[in-house]
Design a protein around this motif. Structure first.
Motif, PDB file in Angstrom:
ATOM      1  N   GLU A  61      31.459 107.057  -3.561  1.00  0.00           N
ATOM      2  CA  GLU A  61      30.269 106.732  -3.229  1.00  0.00           C
ATOM      3  C   GLU A  61      29.474 105.444  -4.039  1.00  0.00           C
ATOM      4  O   GLU A  61      28.615 104.871  -3.766  1.00  0.00           O
ATOM      5  CB  GLU A  61      29.177 107.883  -3.517  1.00  0.00           C
ATOM      6  N   SER A  62      30.058 105.667  -5.597  1.00  0.00           N
ATOM      7  CA  SER A  62      29.392 104.628  -6.363  1.00  0.00           C
ATOM      8  C   SER A  62      30.119 103.275  -5.803  1.00  0.00           C
ATOM      9  O   SER A  62      29.217 102.371  -6.550  1.00  0.00           O
ATOM     10  CB  SER A  62      30.066 105.041  -7.648  1.00  0.00           C
ATOM     11  N   VAL A  63      30.785 103.044  -5.107  1.00  0.00           N
ATOM     12  CA  VAL A  63      31.326 101.483  -4.618  1.00  0.00           C
ATOM     13  C   VAL A  63      31.206 101.333  -3.224  1.00  0.00           C
ATOM     14  O   VAL A  63      31.268 100.164  -3.009  1.00  0.00           O
ATOM     15  CB  VAL A  63      32.779 101.498  -5.231  1.00  0.00           C
ATOM     16  N   LYS A  86      29.196  95.555 -11.676  1.00  0.00           N
ATOM     17  CA  LYS A  86      28.140  96.459 -12.488  1.00  0.00           C
ATOM     18  C   LYS A  86      28.929  96.798 -13.653  1.00  0.00           C
ATOM     19  O   LYS A  86      30.160  97.064 -13.831  1.00  0.00           O
ATOM     20  CB  LYS A  86      27.546  97.801 -11.983  1.00  0.00           C
ATOM     21  N   GLU A  88      29.100  99.582 -15.315  1.00  0.00           N
ATOM     22  CA  GLU A  88      29.813 100.801 -15.063  1.00  0.00           C
ATOM     23  C   GLU A  88      31.175 100.774 -14.411  1.00  0.00           C
ATOM     24  O   GLU A  88      31.829 101.832 -14.154  1.00  0.00           O
ATOM     25  CB  GLU A  88      28.547 101.871 -14.618  1.00  0.00           C
ATOM     26  N   ASP A  89      31.247  99.708 -13.705  1.00  0.00           N
ATOM     27  CA  ASP A  89      32.548  99.339 -13.252  1.00  0.00           C
ATOM     28  C   ASP A  89      33.782  99.003 -14.056  1.00  0.00           C
ATOM     29  O   ASP A  89      34.993  98.864 -13.648  1.00  0.00           O
ATOM     30  CB  ASP A  89      32.422  98.448 -11.871  1.00  0.00           C
TER      31      ASP A  89
END
Length: 114
Positions: A61-63, A86, A88-89
């Motif tokens: 979901e985050s990507v 980002k 956080e990646d």
């Protein structure tokens, strides 16, 4: 002997893009599930994206909407196009081949500066 070699990692600014590649050797390729995973410092390895032999894809979901996985069976290579990166990646990114038995690459570092 199965070998997976990742490349394309590096340092990029917030909002930038990178394209990771993972070249396989010593194995047939087209019939297998291919995946990208990542591991950030102090965190567990997580699945980022996968692509089946029929080119069905799935994403964390985050990507979703930012990353795209693709494969070139003739070149025995799987790609991960990463856009709108980002901080956080930031992680070490690993490719894998297979399902019940997975083979892994050595990883490539992706660092996103804020």
């Amino acid at each position: 002997q199965v070998q997976l070699v990742e490349s394309g990692g590096g340092l990029v600014q917030n909002g930038g893009s990178l394209r990771l590649s993972c070249a396989a050797s010593g194995t047939s390729f087209s019939m297998y599930l291919l995946e990208w995973h990542r591991q950030a410092p102090g965190k567990q390895r997580e699945l980022v994206a996968g692509i089946t032999s029929g080119e069905i894809t799935n994403y964390a979901e985050s990507v979703k909407g930012r990353f795209t996985i693709s494969r070139d069976n003739a070149k025995k290579t799987v790609y991960l196009q990463m856009n709108s990166l980002k901080p956080e990646d930031t992680a070490v990114y690993y490719c894998s081949i297979g399902t019940r038995i997975k083979y892994w690459g050595q990883g490539t570092q992706v660092t996103v500066s804020s």
